[in-house]
Design an enzyme around this catalytic site. Structure first.
Site, PDB file in Angstrom:
ATOM      1  N   LEU A 470     -60.097  71.615  -6.598  1.00  0.00           N
ATOM      2  CA  LEU A 470     -60.545  72.619  -5.635  1.00  0.00           C
ATOM      3  C   LEU A 470     -59.493  73.690  -5.385  1.00  0.00           C
ATOM      4  O   LEU A 470     -59.841  74.847  -5.148  1.00  0.00           O
ATOM      5  CB  LEU A 470     -60.963  71.946  -4.329  1.00  0.00           C
ATOM      6  CG  LEU A 470     -62.098  70.931  -4.474  1.00  0.00           C
ATOM      7  CD1 LEU A 470     -62.540  70.436  -3.111  1.00  0.00           C
ATOM      8  CD2 LEU A 470     -63.287  71.521  -5.231  1.00  0.00           C
ATOM      9  N   ASP A 471     -58.218  73.334  -5.409  1.00  0.00           N
ATOM     10  CA  ASP A 471     -57.194  74.377  -5.342  1.00  0.00           C
ATOM     11  C   ASP A 471     -57.356  75.354  -6.506  1.00  0.00           C
ATOM     12  O   ASP A 471     -57.210  76.572  -6.347  1.00  0.00           O
ATOM     13  CB  ASP A 471     -55.794  73.756  -5.395  1.00  0.00           C
ATOM     14  CG  ASP A 471     -55.261  73.405  -4.014  1.00  0.00           C
ATOM     15  OD1 ASP A 471     -55.642  74.068  -3.035  1.00  0.00           O
ATOM     16  OD2 ASP A 471     -54.460  72.463  -3.912  1.00  0.00           O
ATOM     17  N   LEU A 472     -57.652  74.830  -7.685  1.00  0.00           N
ATOM     18  CA  LEU A 472     -57.799  75.677  -8.869  1.00  0.00           C
ATOM     19  C   LEU A 472     -59.056  76.531  -8.777  1.00  0.00           C
ATOM     20  O   LEU A 472     -58.996  77.761  -8.916  1.00  0.00           O
ATOM     21  CB  LEU A 472     -57.831  74.808 -10.123  1.00  0.00           C
ATOM     22  CG  LEU A 472     -56.521  74.075 -10.442  1.00  0.00           C
ATOM     23  CD1 LEU A 472     -56.751  72.977 -11.471  1.00  0.00           C
ATOM     24  CD2 LEU A 472     -55.455  75.051 -10.925  1.00  0.00           C
TER      25      LEU A 472
END
Length: 627
Positions: A470-472
């Site tokens: 999700l960061d990506l």
């Protein structure tokens, strides 16, 4: 050529434009969904007037044409990989780029993600490319007519931090071994634990009477799990959680300052009212305007300064960790000048091991090429200096904790006073959509939204991936939101506040699974989905459609090259699973997107070799090609 302001006050950046789209659903659904949400209509668009149409796709490519509203048409192509490369679908793209290897670290063996991460991210990158092309047209900086993306290049981008660490001058600071959260309570409740503070970590486990040596030994792998995608925690910590009820665990978290979150199911997430209707980002015009609108040059117009569609723009970034730095990194690849705001002494993550020439390899993967200014934003004088920088910038991007910008007088309304044309961008955790939600970090959002269930098929424990999915994807959404804001600014003359979130990224990643869950269908993939197959010297991954047949052959006795050849003779497609990312910089994987021909008349993708920067750190190819 008509002006880009044919519609003088569009509410959305693509109002008045239309698109045509064709190709595999996996590669097209996110493109279609995001173009519609940005205001474009579908069908009988610019392609009809130019004689170009998306047409049918028998090659596994997705093709799109977008135009209208005074803009010349822009064409896009998205592919899995080059013909003959062995990259033919999501499974083989995950295998060839190391995604399976990274996701599988916590398990000790490569695992295919049960969600279509690379296809979804490629769709978002395709929309980014289309938006950037329109911005370049409006500004006269790049008369882009073609945008090319590929899932294998997307995969290399998403593993770039792990790849950089594998190619560093020194080994990892922690052991790369199986293990990690979540934990399970006495009642069988599976929960994620989060804290960024070693004191809170120790206080939480002491409240549960965990052994002191296990508490000490567990912090470092827990802290580094964001970087390594695994966390070999002492077994005593899991045993401690199992010995306590969930209410005791919640009380320990409340007293210590740590946070816990029960893993939700996809069915639970699908029942929440706000799912499906909310956009993955929000755009809001700022102030009375003041930015000089551009006009769209004709197809033969000469480009202004070289360097990409965003050449000449300045992005001021106050970001930490992954999400905001990745968003700004992509804006830099598109030609913008990026200036990082760092604390006095510089970003402490510059020193995070392993290093290349004394600089963190992981940090370089997201921040190379950026300028930096050191400011203490708690100081009134330095806040004034930041405001002065923002007054001259085109974009201000941050991922501070909720409420911090307002408390410092650095919110959108504050900065737009001196710069009415500013695009003010915030990349956060929850987007203000889930009141009472826990800390908005990658693994907590995975736990809260059902990602942990979706990434593993039936029969496997529903645990969040320790690859920072999700960061990506949230970083990609942040770039997409900024580009949408810049285009809206060009069309209206107004500055824009844009916001994206990890929750929006989760909704995008889970959209197909949540639609199935809402219909009552099984939300998870069947048992064995995207299993890799052992060979005598490695592992291979068949395409999703070849998997059942490939599993019937005795491949474990054959070297990988012979196993792949055997499957090919029976009409089955597969590729080698990359587990040693460090081997890629040494010579490159020959299966990346190449220049093989296509029936679609766009320039070929570049070979996309993995290179080295001036520090010696591995670099991956840009995710788009423009022409």
């Amino acid at each position: 050529m008509p002006s880009a302001t044919t519609n003088p006050r569009p509410a959305r950046p693509l109002d008045g434009l239309r698109f045509e789209l064709a190709g595999p659903t996996a590669l097209t659904w996110a493109v279609r969904d995001h173009l519609r949400r940005l205001g474009a209509g579908e069908g009988e668009g610019e392609g009809e007037r130019t004689g170009w149409s998306a047409g049918g796709s028998r090659t596994g490519e997705a093709r799109c044409v977008l135009g209208g509203g005074g803009f010349p048409s822009v064409r896009a192509r998205a592919r899995w990989g080059a013909p003959g490369s062995g990259v033919e679908d999501e499974a083989t793209a995950q295998a060839a780029t190391g995604v399976m290897g990274v996701h599988g670290r916590r398990h000790g063996t490569p695992r295919g993600l049960g969600v279509d991460l690379l296809a979804t991210a490629t769709g978002v990158l395709t929309v980014q490319g289309l938006l950037a092309a329109l911005i370049g047209r409006a500004r006269g900086t790049a008369p882009v007519g073609h945008v090319d993306t590929a899932a294998d290049r997307t995969g290399l981008l998403l593993v770039s931090q792990y790849l950089a660490a594998a190619g560093a001058d020194e080994p990892e600071a922690v052991e790369l071994a199986p293990g990690g959260p979540p934990f399970t309570s006495r009642e069988g409740v599976v929960f994620e634990l989060e804290t960024l503070d070693p004191g809170a970590w120790a206080a939480f486990w002491r409240a549960l009477d965990a052994p002191a040596d296990a508490i000490r030994a567990g912090w470092r792998p827990f802290q580094f799990r964001y970087a390594t995608a695994c966390a070999p925690l002492p077994p005593a910590l899991h045993a401690t959680a199992l010995a306590h009820g969930v209410e005791d665990i919640r009380r320990a978290a409340a007293r210590s300052g740590a946070e816990v979150c029960r893993l939700r199911t996809l069915a639970e997430r699908a029942r929440e009212e706000e799912v499906g209707g909310a956009d993955p980002w929000a755009l809001r015009p700022l102030g009375p305007g003041g930015h000089r609108r551009g006009s769209v040059p004709g197809p033969g117009a000469a480009a202004a300064p070289a360097g990409g569609p965003l050449a000449g723009l300045t992005v001021l970034e106050a970001g930490r960790r992954i999400q905001a730095p990745l968003a700004a990194h992509l804006l830099g690849l598109l030609g913008a000048r990026v200036v990082r705001i760092e604390p006095p002494g510089g970003d402490p993550l510059r020193g995070m091991p392993p290093a290349c020439s004394g600089v963190s390899a992981r940090w370089l993967a997201l921040n190379r090429g950026k300028d930096a200014v050191e400011l203490d934003i708690t100081s009134p004088g330095d806040r004034d200096a930041l405001r002065a920088l923002a007054a001259e910038a085109d974009v201000f991007l941050h991922n501070w904790a909720p409420g911090k910008a307002a408390g410092l007088g650095l919110e959108a309304e504050d900065l737009s006073v001196a710069n009415p044309g500013l695009v003010y961008a915030y990349t956060g955790g929850w987007g203000g959509r889930l009141p009472g939600a826990p800390m908005g970090t990658d693994f907590m959002v995975q736990a809260r939204t059902g990602v942990g269930e979706a990434v593993h098929p039936e029969g496997e424990p529903p645990v969040p991936s320790l690859m920072t999915l999700l960061d990506l994807l949230g970083g990609l959404h942040g770039t997409e939101a900024v580009l949408a804001g810049l285009l809206l600014r060009e069309r209206t003359g107004h500055g824009v506040r844009v916001e994206s979130s990890l929750l929006g990224a989760a909704d995008t990643l889970l959209a197909p699974a949540l639609r199935g869950a809402a219909r009552g269908a099984a939300p998870r993939r069947p048992a064995g989905f995207r299993d890799t197959l052992p060979t005598a010297d490695g592992r291979i991954a068949p395409t999703d459609t070849s998997a059942a047949a490939a599993a019937t052959y005795p491949l474990h006795t054959l070297p990988t090259t012979e196993a792949l050849a055997l499957l090919r003779t029976h009409g089955l497609a597969a590729t080698r699973v990359v587990t040693d990312l460090g081997a890629l910089p040494a010579g490159g994987d020959p299966r990346g997107s190449g220049s093989a021909g296509s029936a679609f008349a766009l320039p070929p993708c570049p070979p996309g070799p993995i290179g080295r920067d001036r520090h010696g750190a591995p670099t991956v190819p840009d995710p788009w090609s423009f022409a």
